[in-house]
Design a protein around this motif. Structure first.
Motif, PDB file in Angstrom:
ATOM      1  N   THR A 162      40.208  55.238  87.787  1.00 44.11           N
ATOM      2  CA  THR A 162      40.547  54.468  88.992  1.00 44.11           C
ATOM      3  C   THR A 162      42.048  54.356  89.203  1.00 44.11           C
ATOM      4  O   THR A 162      42.495  53.969  90.281  1.00 44.11           O
ATOM      5  CB  THR A 162      39.995  53.029  88.895  1.00 44.11           C
ATOM      6  OG1 THR A 162      40.659  52.363  87.809  1.00 44.11           O
ATOM      7  CG2 THR A 162      38.502  53.037  88.633  1.00 44.11           C
ATOM      8  N   GLY A 163      42.840  54.650  88.172  1.00 41.42           N
ATOM      9  CA  GLY A 163      44.280  54.449  88.282  1.00 41.42           C
ATOM     10  C   GLY A 163      44.688  53.006  88.056  1.00 41.42           C
ATOM     11  O   GLY A 163      45.863  52.680  88.001  1.00 41.42           O
ATOM     12  N   GLY A 164      43.710  52.121  87.924  1.00 43.60           N
ATOM     13  CA  GLY A 164      44.013  50.708  87.697  1.00 43.60           C
ATOM     14  C   GLY A 164      44.430  50.451  86.261  1.00 43.60           C
ATOM     15  O   GLY A 164      44.250  51.306  85.382  1.00 43.60           O
ATOM     16  N   ALA A 165      45.007  49.296  86.018  1.00 43.79           N
ATOM     17  CA  ALA A 165      45.436  48.948  84.666  1.00 43.79           C
ATOM     18  C   ALA A 165      45.410  47.442  84.497  1.00 43.79           C
ATOM     19  O   ALA A 165      45.690  46.694  85.431  1.00 43.79           O
ATOM     20  CB  ALA A 165      46.838  49.469  84.398  1.00 43.79           C
ATOM     21  N   LEU A 166      45.060  47.012  83.295  1.00 43.37           N
ATOM     22  CA  LEU A 166      45.128  45.594  82.957  1.00 43.37           C
ATOM     23  C   LEU A 166      46.275  45.427  81.973  1.00 43.37           C
ATOM     24  O   LEU A 166      46.216  45.928  80.850  1.00 43.37           O
ATOM     25  CB  LEU A 166      43.788  45.150  82.350  1.00 43.37           C
ATOM     26  CG  LEU A 166      43.533  43.653  82.228  1.00 43.37           C
ATOM     27  CD1 LEU A 166      43.833  42.915  83.520  1.00 43.37           C
ATOM     28  CD2 LEU A 166      42.075  43.410  81.854  1.00 43.37           C
ATOM     29  N   LEU A 167      47.330  44.764  82.429  1.00 41.26           N
ATOM     30  CA  LEU A 167      48.544  44.656  81.637  1.00 41.26           C
ATOM     31  C   LEU A 167      48.627  43.237  81.085  1.00 41.26           C
ATOM     32  O   LEU A 167      48.942  42.302  81.813  1.00 41.26           O
ATOM     33  CB  LEU A 167      49.757  44.992  82.505  1.00 41.26           C
ATOM     34  CG  LEU A 167      49.628  46.309  83.295  1.00 41.26           C
ATOM     35  CD1 LEU A 167      50.722  46.431  84.339  1.00 41.26           C
ATOM     36  CD2 LEU A 167      49.644  47.507  82.370  1.00 41.26           C
TER      37      LEU A 167
ATOM     38  N   PHE B 159      43.950  48.522  90.968  1.00 47.70           N
ATOM     39  CA  PHE B 159      45.168  47.711  90.976  1.00 47.70           C
ATOM     40  C   PHE B 159      45.796  47.696  89.581  1.00 47.70           C
ATOM     41  O   PHE B 159      45.098  47.852  88.582  1.00 47.70           O
ATOM     42  CB  PHE B 159      44.865  46.249  91.350  1.00 47.70           C
ATOM     43  CG  PHE B 159      44.368  46.028  92.757  1.00 47.70           C
ATOM     44  CD1 PHE B 159      43.978  47.083  93.568  1.00 47.70           C
ATOM     45  CD2 PHE B 159      44.274  44.745  93.269  1.00 47.70           C
ATOM     46  CE1 PHE B 159      43.514  46.867  94.858  1.00 47.70           C
ATOM     47  CE2 PHE B 159      43.808  44.513  94.559  1.00 47.70           C
ATOM     48  CZ  PHE B 159      43.426  45.569  95.349  1.00 47.70           C
TER      49      PHE B 159
ATOM     50  N   ARG C  41      41.381  45.573  88.404  1.00 46.16           N
ATOM     51  CA  ARG C  41      41.750  46.799  87.688  1.00 46.16           C
ATOM     52  C   ARG C  41      40.808  47.942  88.084  1.00 46.16           C
ATOM     53  O   ARG C  41      41.240  49.052  88.379  1.00 46.16           O
ATOM     54  CB  ARG C  41      41.682  46.586  86.173  1.00 46.16           C
ATOM     55  CG  ARG C  41      41.969  47.877  85.398  1.00 46.16           C
ATOM     56  CD  ARG C  41      41.376  47.849  84.001  1.00 46.16           C
ATOM     57  NE  ARG C  41      39.943  47.590  84.051  1.00 46.16           N
ATOM     58  CZ  ARG C  41      39.231  47.138  83.031  1.00 46.16           C
ATOM     59  NH1 ARG C  41      39.809  46.871  81.885  1.00 46.16           N
ATOM     60  NH2 ARG C  41      37.933  46.926  83.154  1.00 46.16           N
TER      61      ARG C  41
ATOM     62  N   ALA D 131      52.383  50.455  83.635  1.00 45.42           N
ATOM     63  CA  ALA D 131      51.125  51.169  83.429  1.00 45.42           C
ATOM     64  C   ALA D 131      51.462  52.637  83.186  1.00 45.42           C
ATOM     65  O   ALA D 131      52.402  53.164  83.772  1.00 45.42           O
ATOM     66  CB  ALA D 131      50.230  51.022  84.657  1.00 45.42           C
TER      67      ALA D 131
ATOM     68  N   ARG E 173      50.086  55.273  84.040  1.00 41.72           N
ATOM     69  CA  ARG E 173      49.892  56.111  85.242  1.00 41.72           C
ATOM     70  C   ARG E 173      49.656  57.574  84.910  1.00 41.72           C
ATOM     71  O   ARG E 173      50.134  58.476  85.598  1.00 41.72           O
ATOM     72  CB  ARG E 173      51.086  55.977  86.191  1.00 41.72           C
ATOM     73  CG  ARG E 173      51.211  54.569  86.751  1.00 41.72           C
ATOM     74  CD  ARG E 173      52.165  54.474  87.907  1.00 41.72           C
ATOM     75  NE  ARG E 173      52.247  53.085  88.373  1.00 41.72           N
ATOM     76  CZ  ARG E 173      53.118  52.661  89.273  1.00 41.72           C
ATOM     77  NH1 ARG E 173      53.983  53.512  89.805  1.00 41.72           N
ATOM     78  NH2 ARG E 173      53.127  51.407  89.647  1.00 41.72           N
TER      79      ARG E 173
ATOM     80  N   ARG F 167      52.089  40.149  78.372  1.00 45.73           N
ATOM     81  CA  ARG F 167      52.879  38.931  78.610  1.00 45.73           C
ATOM     82  C   ARG F 167      52.242  37.700  77.988  1.00 45.73           C
ATOM     83  O   ARG F 167      52.930  36.727  77.686  1.00 45.73           O
ATOM     84  CB  ARG F 167      53.061  38.684  80.114  1.00 45.73           C
ATOM     85  CG  ARG F 167      53.934  39.673  80.829  1.00 45.73           C
ATOM     86  CD  ARG F 167      54.214  39.205  82.255  1.00 45.73           C
ATOM     87  NE  ARG F 167      55.350  38.316  82.292  1.00 45.73           N
ATOM     88  CZ  ARG F 167      56.585  38.715  82.617  1.00 45.73           C
ATOM     89  NH1 ARG F 167      56.822  39.962  82.948  1.00 45.73           N
ATOM     90  NH2 ARG F 167      57.572  37.859  82.621  1.00 45.73           N
ATOM     91  N   ILE F 168      50.913  37.736  77.826  1.00 43.52           N
ATOM     92  CA  ILE F 168      50.212  36.574  77.260  1.00 43.52           C
ATOM     93  C   ILE F 168      50.815  36.185  75.915  1.00 43.52           C
ATOM     94  O   ILE F 168      50.925  35.011  75.590  1.00 43.52           O
ATOM     95  CB  ILE F 168      48.709  36.886  77.081  1.00 43.52           C
ATOM     96  CG1 ILE F 168      48.061  37.156  78.433  1.00 43.52           C
ATOM     97  CG2 ILE F 168      48.004  35.724  76.379  1.00 43.52           C
ATOM     98  CD1 ILE F 168      46.596  37.540  78.327  1.00 43.52           C
TER      99      ILE F 168
ATOM    100  N   ARG G 278      59.013  43.559  81.503  1.00 43.54           N
ATOM    101  CA  ARG G 278      58.353  44.307  82.572  1.00 43.54           C
ATOM    102  C   ARG G 278      57.175  45.065  81.981  1.00 43.54           C
ATOM    103  O   ARG G 278      57.319  45.764  80.979  1.00 43.54           O
ATOM    104  CB  ARG G 278      59.337  45.294  83.206  1.00 43.54           C
ATOM    105  CG  ARG G 278      58.761  46.106  84.348  1.00 43.54           C
ATOM    106  CD  ARG G 278      58.438  45.248  85.564  1.00 43.54           C
ATOM    107  NE  ARG G 278      58.088  46.115  86.681  1.00 43.54           N
ATOM    108  CZ  ARG G 278      58.765  46.150  87.831  1.00 43.54           C
ATOM    109  NH1 ARG G 278      59.795  45.364  88.038  1.00 43.54           N
ATOM    110  NH2 ARG G 278      58.383  46.960  88.790  1.00 43.54           N
ATOM    111  N   SER G 279      56.011  44.916  82.625  1.00 44.22           N
ATOM    112  CA  SER G 279      54.815  45.640  82.207  1.00 44.22           C
ATOM    113  C   SER G 279      54.733  46.947  82.967  1.00 44.22           C
ATOM    114  O   SER G 279      54.889  46.967  84.182  1.00 44.22           O
ATOM    115  CB  SER G 279      53.559  44.810  82.510  1.00 44.22           C
ATOM    116  OG  SER G 279      53.711  43.486  82.059  1.00 44.22           O
TER     117      SER G 279
END
Lengths: 142, 319
Positions: free
Chosen positions: B96-101, A37, A33, B122, B124, B104-105, B119-120
Motif C-alpha cells: 500500500t505504500g503506507g507506514a506506521l511510524l 498513509f 497505514r 518511511a 518508501r 516517537r513513543i 523526524r520519522s
C-alpha cells in the motif's frame, strides 16, 4: 503536478489528555497505514504542546486526535491555537471519540475539521482526510 | 519545475533559514529532500557543503530496544546541551505504500525539548531498506546545527549494511533472546558494528550473549568492536556508550576518513542507479512498461526464458 502532491499523506495520530483508552487510536492508525498513509503514532497522554511540536517536526498534513475524556472543548481549541501561533494552520485537525453533536458543531466553527463518533466506517475517515488534505495542499502550493 | 509561489522562499532563502536554526524551515526542507524532487535538489545545492556532524547509526533486530536506547543516548548528550537530531526509519508497506511510524513513543521524554529534533522516515521501498532520502535528511540536520545525528533503522535484512555506509559510527543493539549470535553473523550484523550493545542486560542470558559476541568478533580480521552492556530504560551503561561514540567522533574530526569516502561513493551510486532505473521504466511513451508486461507473460507461460526477456528489454534500451 509537482512531487509534493504525489507524496503519501502524513498524519500524526495521538491520544490527547489523560484517558488511557488507546484501542480506537491504534485501530485507526493501522487503517490509515493500510490506506497508504504514513502514520506517525505518538501514543498516550500527550499534551497539546507535545502534539504540535511533533506535528511541526514531522511536517504532517493532518493531526488525528482520539479523545474519550470529555476534555475535547479544551484540548482541540488549544491544539488549534498552537498550530496557528506556529503559522501551521494549513494542517488539518481532525479526530474522534465520545463527543456530543453540539460540541462537534462548535469545534467546527472554530476551525477544527470533521470529528468522528463511534461506529464510523473507517473508509469514511480515509475518504474525508484524502479530500481535505488534497484541497489544503492545493492552497499551500498555489 | 513549477514556478515558486510568492509564499515559497527561494532555495537560497530556505537554506539560510535552516542554517540559522529555523525549525519550521528544517521540517519543510526534510519533506522536500524526502520526496527527491527538483525542489529538494535545489535546496541541497543551495545548502552547499555540510558534513561536520558525527552520524551515528543504530540498528538491531526488532524488540532489542533501539528506540529506547536512542532516547537514552539523546538524554546523555542533552546533559551537555548538545543539540541532537534523530532520524527514525521504519519500513513502508510494499503493497500500500503506507507506514506506521511509532518510534516517537519511546522518545517522549524529549517531546518539548527545542534541542532535540526527531523526524520519522518511511523507507518508501528504497533499495537496501534505508529511506532513500536519509543521506540528504542527515545533511539538513547537520546544516541546522545538530551534532550528533542519530539514524535508527530496524535491522532486518539489508538495511543494516546500508546504514553502516550512511553512518560514521554504527551501533548494533542486541538483547538477550533477540535472536542468537549465529543469526547475527549470517545477516552481516556483527561485521558492520563499530560498537556492540547488549541492551536489557539485567535480563537472564545477558552474560552468555556477551560471551558469545566476544568469541564471534574475535574471529574477525578487523579490530574487534567494544561490547557495552546497557539497561536503556534506567540509563545504565549510557555514559560509557556515549564516551565511546564521542571518542570515535574526535578521532574522525576534520579527516576525510575512508568511511566518508565510501559513504559518498555509495550515495552517488544509489542516486545514479535510481535515476537510471526511473528513466528506463518510465520512458515517456510507456513502451518499456508495456514491454515488461509482454515479457512477463512470455516468461510466465514458459515460451521465453527470463534471461531472453532481460536481453530483449536491455537491447531496446541501447537502440
Amino acid at each position: 503536478m509537482n512531487a509534493l502532491d504525489q507524496r503519501p499523506i502524513r498524519i500524526l495520530v495521538a491520544k490527547a489528555g489523560l484517558d488511557g483508552h488507546d484501542r480506537g487510536a491504534k485501530v485507526v492508525a493501522a487503517a490509515l497505514r493500510d490506506a497508504g498513509f504514513e502514520v506517525i503514532y505518538t501514543g498516550l497522554r500527550q499534551t497539546p504542546e507535545m502534539i504540535v511540536a511533533a506535528a511541526l517536526q514531522e511536517d504532517v498534513d493532518a493531526i488525528g486526535l482520539s479523545l474519550h475524556s470529555g476534555a475535547h472543548m479544551t484540548l482541540f481549541p488549544r491544539v488549534l491555537d498552537l498550530l496557528k501561533a506556529a503559522g501551521a494552520d494549513q494542517v488539518l485537525l481532525t479526530g474522534g471519540g465520545i463527543i456530543p453533536d453540539a460540541d462537534m458543531a462548535k469545534l467546527g466553527e472554530m476551525g477544527v475539521g470533521r470529528l468522528f463518533g463511534p461506529g464510523t466506517p473507517l473508509s469514511d475517515l480515509v475518504a474525508y482526510i484524502r479530500t481535505e488534505v488534497a484541497a489544503r495542499r492545493e492552497v499551500g502550493s498555489a | 519545475m513549477d514556478s515558486p509561489s510568492p509564499k515559497q522562499p527561494s532555495p537560497e532563502q530556505h537554506a539560510a533559514a535552516i542554517r540559522a536554526g529555523d525549525r519550521r524551515a528544517l521540517a519543510r526542507g526534510l519533506t522536500l529532500v524526502e520526496n527527491e524532487g527538483a525542489d529538494g535538489a535545489a535546496l541541497l545545492a543551495a545548502l552547499g557543503s555540510v558534513g561536520s556532524a558525527h552520524r551515528v547509526g543504530i540498528t538491531g533486530p526488532p524488540g532489542a530496544g533501539k528506540s529506547t536506547l536512542v532516547s537514552a543516548l539523546v538524554a546523555a548528550w542533552r546533559a551537555d546541551s548538545r543539540d541532537v537530531g534523530v532520524l527514525a526509519v521504519d519500513p513502508s508497506s510494499p503493497f500500500t505504500g503506507g507506514a506506521l511510524l511509532g518510534d516517537r513513543i519511546r522518545m517522549l521524554a524529549h517531546a518539548d525539548d527545542e534541542g532535540v529534533f526527531i523526524r520519522s522516515l518511511a523507507s518508501r521501498g528504497a533499495f537496501g531498506g534505508l529511506a532513500a532520502g536519509v543521506y540528504d535528511a542527515a545533511d539538513l540536520l547537520d546544516a541546522a546545527g545538530f551534532d550528533p545525528v542519530l539514524i535508527e533503522t530496524v535491522g532486518v535484512g539489508q538495511a543494516e549494511i546500508e546504514i553502516s555506509r550512511a553512518a560514521d559510527t554504527t551501533i548494533v543493539v542486541l538483547a538477550p533472546g533477540s535472536g542468537d549470535v549465529v543469526q547475527g553473523m549470517k545477516a552481516g550484523l556483527l561485521e558492520i558494528a563499530d560498537v556492540l550493545v547488549v541492551n536489557q542486560s539485567d535480563r537472564e542470558g545477558a552474560d552468555a550473549l556477551v560471551a558469545a559476541l566476544q568469541s564471534a568478533v574475535e574471529l574477525r580480521d578487523a579490530v574487534a568492536p567494544p561490547i557495552v552492556k546497557t539497561v536503556a530504560t534506567r540509563g545504565e551503561g549510557l555514559a560509557e556508550l556515549r564516551a565511546l561514540v564521542d571518542g570515535r567522533a574526535a578521532a574522525a574530526a576534520g579527516e576525510l576518513t575512508a568511511r566518508r569516502l565510501a559513504r559518498a561513493r555509495a550515495r552517488i551510486r544509489a542516486a545514479v542507479d535510481r535515476r537510471r532505473a526511473d528513466a528506463f521504466w518510465n520512458a515517456a511513451d510507456g513502451a518499456q512498461a508495456q514491454a515488461l508486461s509482454e515479457a512477463a507473460r512470455g516468461v510466465a507461460d514458459g515460451s521465453t526464458s527470463a534471461a531472453e526477456a532481460v536481453a530483449r528489454l536491455l537491447g531496446g534500451e541501447s537502440a
